[in-house]
Design a protein around this motif. Structure first.
Motif, short mmCIF file in Angstrom:
data_model
loop_
_atom_site.label_atom_id
_atom_site.label_comp_id
_atom_site.label_asym_id
_atom_site.label_seq_id
_atom_site.Cartn_x
_atom_site.Cartn_y
_atom_site.Cartn_z
N LEU A 1 -2.24 3.55 -1.50
CA LEU A 1 -3.42 4.35 -1.82
C LEU A 1 -4.59 3.46 -2.24
CD1 LEU A 1 -4.87 7.02 -2.24
CD2 LEU A 1 -3.83 7.16 -4.53
N ILE A 2 -4.31 2.45 -3.04
CA ILE A 2 -5.37 1.52 -3.46
C ILE A 2 -6.00 0.84 -2.24
CG2 ILE A 2 -5.78 -0.70 -4.60
CD1 ILE A 2 -3.83 0.17 -6.76
N LYS A 3 -5.16 0.39 -1.30
CA LYS A 3 -5.67 -0.28 -0.10
C LYS A 3 -6.56 0.66 0.71
CE LYS A 3 -1.98 -3.71 0.40
NZ LYS A 3 -0.83 -4.16 1.23
N MET A 4 -6.21 1.93 0.74
CA MET A 4 -7.07 2.90 1.43
C MET A 4 -8.41 3.02 0.73
SD MET A 4 -4.68 6.13 2.44
CE MET A 4 -3.14 5.96 3.31
N ILE A 5 -8.38 3.16 -0.60
CA ILE A 5 -9.61 3.32 -1.37
C ILE A 5 -10.52 2.10 -1.20
CG2 ILE A 5 -10.52 3.47 -3.73
CD1 ILE A 5 -8.03 5.18 -4.42
N LEU A 6 -9.89 0.91 -1.11
CA LEU A 6 -10.66 -0.33 -0.97
C LEU A 6 -11.07 -0.60 0.47
CD1 LEU A 6 -8.69 -2.69 -3.41
CD2 LEU A 6 -10.81 -1.44 -3.85
N GLY A 7 -10.63 0.27 1.41
CA GLY A 7 -11.01 0.10 2.81
C GLY A 7 -10.19 -0.92 3.55
N GLU A 8 -9.03 -1.31 3.00
CA GLU A 8 -8.20 -2.33 3.64
C GLU A 8 -7.26 -1.74 4.68
OE1 GLU A 8 -6.21 -4.60 0.66
OE2 GLU A 8 -8.06 -5.14 -0.37
N CYS A 9 -6.99 -0.44 4.59
CA CYS A 9 -6.20 0.22 5.63
C CYS A 9 -6.64 1.68 5.72
CB CYS A 9 -4.70 0.09 5.39
SG CYS A 9 -4.04 1.10 4.07
N PRO A 10 -6.78 2.20 6.95
CA PRO A 10 -7.25 3.59 7.11
C PRO A 10 -6.09 4.57 6.94
CG PRO A 10 -6.93 2.58 9.24
CD PRO A 10 -6.62 1.52 8.24
N PRO A 11 -6.39 5.79 6.53
CA PRO A 11 -5.34 6.81 6.49
C PRO A 11 -4.92 7.17 7.92
CG PRO A 11 -7.46 7.80 6.03
CD PRO A 11 -7.69 6.32 6.09
N GLN A 12 -3.66 7.59 8.07
CA GLN A 12 -3.19 7.98 9.40
C GLN A 12 -3.44 9.45 9.67
OE1 GLN A 12 0.83 6.63 9.95
NE2 GLN A 12 0.21 4.48 10.12
N SER A 13 -3.78 10.19 8.62
CA SER A 13 -4.21 11.57 8.79
C SER A 13 -5.25 11.88 7.73
CB SER A 13 -3.02 12.54 8.70
OG SER A 13 -2.44 12.50 7.42
N GLY A 14 -6.11 12.85 8.01
CA GLY A 14 -7.17 13.18 7.07
C GLY A 14 -8.35 12.23 7.20
N THR A 15 -9.33 12.38 6.30
CA THR A 15 -10.53 11.53 6.34
C THR A 15 -10.78 10.92 4.96
OG1 THR A 15 -12.00 13.39 5.80
CG2 THR A 15 -11.60 12.91 8.13
N LEU A 16 -11.31 9.72 4.96
CA LEU A 16 -11.68 9.04 3.72
C LEU A 16 -13.02 8.37 3.93
CD1 LEU A 16 -9.43 7.13 1.26
CD2 LEU A 16 -11.57 6.09 1.98
N GLU A 17 -14.01 8.78 3.15
CA GLU A 17 -15.36 8.21 3.25
C GLU A 17 -15.65 7.37 2.02
OE1 GLU A 17 -17.98 11.50 3.67
OE2 GLU A 17 -17.19 12.13 5.61
N ARG A 18 -16.21 6.16 2.27
CA ARG A 18 -16.53 5.23 1.19
C ARG A 18 -17.99 4.83 1.28
NH1 ARG A 18 -15.07 0.58 1.77
NH2 ARG A 18 -14.62 -0.07 -0.38
N THR A 19 -18.64 4.67 0.13
CA THR A 19 -19.97 4.07 0.11
C THR A 19 -19.80 2.56 -0.01
OG1 THR A 19 -20.08 4.29 -2.30
CG2 THR A 19 -21.01 6.08 -0.99
N GLY A 20 -20.85 1.82 0.32
CA GLY A 20 -20.77 0.37 0.23
C GLY A 20 -20.80 -0.09 -1.22
N VAL A 21 -19.64 -0.38 -1.76
CA VAL A 21 -19.55 -0.80 -3.16
C VAL A 21 -18.83 -2.13 -3.25
CG1 VAL A 21 -19.59 1.54 -4.09
CG2 VAL A 21 -17.40 0.50 -3.50
#
Length: 529
Positions: A380-400
């Motif tokens: 989950l942390i890797k997803m939040i940090l943009g290191e791996c995408p989710p395989q289902s659903g959507t995750l949007e991140r701002t440039g931080v």
């Protein structure tokens, strides 16, 4: 039940780790053994267990203690049964039940006919399921290894139990079982731990330091209150001594100014009186000697106060010596950083979580990520940090800008020296002396600057990361801490807590340490399962 007298231990380089330690463990005593990293807690525990000879002194016990070590690498090639020292009994029982009731087998079993049942019950109690006793320890996770040795308490039924950081690799469920055991048992315990929830379940605190063992007759919270009183008194002594030093210097300055005025006035009178040159020189020499004597008296007093002041400063706890100065995130509070809708991840087409996750993270949030070992917190942390995408659903991140501090302190380059590591974060172009001032603030004195980072302890690496964050030109918008207290002693946990509480940005924490989460003011939690 257990008495240690005059215990000393010298390291291979002949440095004395501790000396003249006296310790008594009575029936049903529950003792917390605490101290800074390097004080020798684990070494003392091994000596009490009979696993390590003391350099001096001796230990007498009524019954053999049961010892749960902090590290288990030495057992990786052993089966579970071998590690628990029950293999001979189990083999003897098996052969006896097959009709080979030899004297040797009967002697090995020693009438312990319930050994198999106790193993099953103990493993079930610690949620180890049907773990095969022939399985190699090296195939188990850190949490499983800890539970195997904790299950050994129920299997062996010892009167004295020695535990070295028993909650380190346990998830919340495992810690709950451990806490219940600590509370309910009538056995005698000595526990080395930095888990303050666990420490509060123990009735006596023994603090190991260079001065020996100091006994505090209460749990950790009582100990912390007493230490605060001691620190407050020390801080007051420090302020008084600093005031005395300023006063002594001021008195010296005023006395010398007075003497110089008197000398000048006397010289004018002598010149008016027309005294011979030889007498003028005598008077001048006497005046200079008098001034020198006066200055010597004042210098001696100032030097004495300065030495006392330096001694008081050396006695200050690390957290009181440090200046954090962590910058704040430049983002305004409440700005949406991450939005996740029904995300999940899979391995070999199998979804990781039973229920997809939906959440939002905004600037300034303090969030704990919870779940059992292996539940996917790191994923989950890797997803939040943009290191791996989710395989289902959507995750949007701002440039931080995010900093991830894992359990291995991977931000630290072990090939660098301490000063070189600090310079790698020097994005703002601080001068060399300014970088070294920052290092000093985090207790990295000149003796550390040329040390390789690979020789630093976990606590020192954590402090170096915090120092580097203060050197960096821009504070991170998100700090992610992954089990940050696992390898830290209490002093370094306090330092980390103080630094995190100064930081005004977004904080994500993976931790089973509820006490720590409360101390850093975590506002909400996300559970993965």
């Amino acid at each position: 039940m257990l008495i240690a007298q005059g215990i000393s231990y010298a390291l291979p380089n002949r440095d004395i780790l501790f000396a003249d330690i006296d310790l008594a463990l009575n029936k049903q005593d529950k003792i917390a053994l605490i101290g800074n990293n390097g004080a020798g807690k684990s070494t003392l525990l091994k000596i009490l267990a009979g696993n390590l000879p003391a350099s001096n002194g001796h230990v007498s016990v009524d019954t053999k203690p049961y010892y749960v070590p902090q590290l288990f690498g030495q057992f990786n090639d052993y089966s579970i049964a071998q590690a628990l020292q029950i293999e001979d009994k189990l083999n003897a029982l098996k052969e006896i039940l097959q009709g080979q009731a030899t004297d040797e087998n009967l002697a090995s079993l020693n009438d312990d006919w319930t050994i198999e049942e106790r193993c099953k019950e103990a493993f079930a109690h610690w949620n180890l399921g049907e773990l095969d006793l022939a399985k190699k320890m090296g195939e188990l996770s850190g949490g499983q290894k800890t539970k195997v040795f904790l299950a050994g308490i129920d299997i062996h039924g010892p009167e004295i139990v020695l535990l070295d950081e028993p909650s380190n690799h346990l998830d919340a469920a495992g810690r709950s079982i451990l806490y219940d055991y600590i509370t309910a048992t009538t056995k005698s315990l000595v526990v080395v731990s930095h888990d303050r929830t666990l420490l509060n379940l123990l009735k006596i605190v023994f603090e190991l330091s260079k001065r020996g063992i100091t006994i505090y007759g209460g749990n950790y919270d009582f100990y912390a209150e007493q230490k605060k009183i001691e620190r407050d008194a020390l801080q007051q002594d420090l302020r008084n001594k600093e005031k005395a030093l300023r006063k002594a210097k001021e008195t010296e300055r005023e006395a010398l100014e007075r003497q110089q005025k008197l000398d000048a006035r006397g010289k004018k009178k002598q010149e008016k009186a027309g005294l011979p040159t030889i007498m003028m020189k005598t008077f001048r020499n006497n005046a200079e000697k008098s001034t020198a004597r006066m200055k010597g008296v004042h210098d001696e007093k100032i030097d004495g106060i300065s030495q006392e002041l330096n001694q008081l400063r050396r006695e200050l706890p690390g957290v009181d010596k440090m200046k954090m100065d962590l910058d704040n995130s430049a983002l305004h509070p409440g700005k949406v950083l991450v939005t996740a809708k029904h995300i999940n991840f899979g391995y070999n087409s199998r979804l990781l979580w039973k229920h997809a996750l939906s959440f939002q993270i905004t600037s300034g949030d303090r969030i704990a990520i919870k779940g059992t070992n292996g539940s996917g917190k790191t994923t989950l942390i890797k997803m939040i940090l943009g290191e791996c995408p989710p395989q289902s659903g959507t995750l949007e991140r701002t440039g931080v800008k995010a900093i991830y501090i894992d359990q291995d302190y991977s931000l630290i380059d072990n090939t660098c020296k301490v000063y070189e590591q600090a310079q790698q974060f020097n994005a703002g172009g601080l001068e060399e002396h300014e970088v070294k001032i920052r290092l000093n603030r985090f207790l990295f004195t000149k003796a550390y600057w040329d040390k390789p980072c690979q020789v630093l302890s976990g606590g020192e690496k954590m402090r170096l990361i915090l120092c580097c964050l203060t050197i960096n030109h821009q504070a991170p918008d998100i700090i992610v801490l992954d089990e940050p207290t696992n390898n830290l002693d209490i002093q370094n946990i306090e330092i980390l807590t103080a630094a995190i509480n100064e930081y005004k940005g977004t904080l994500l924490v993976v931790s089973h340490d509820e006490y720590f989460l409360k101390q850093i003011n975590v506002e909400r939690s996300m559970t993965v399962q």
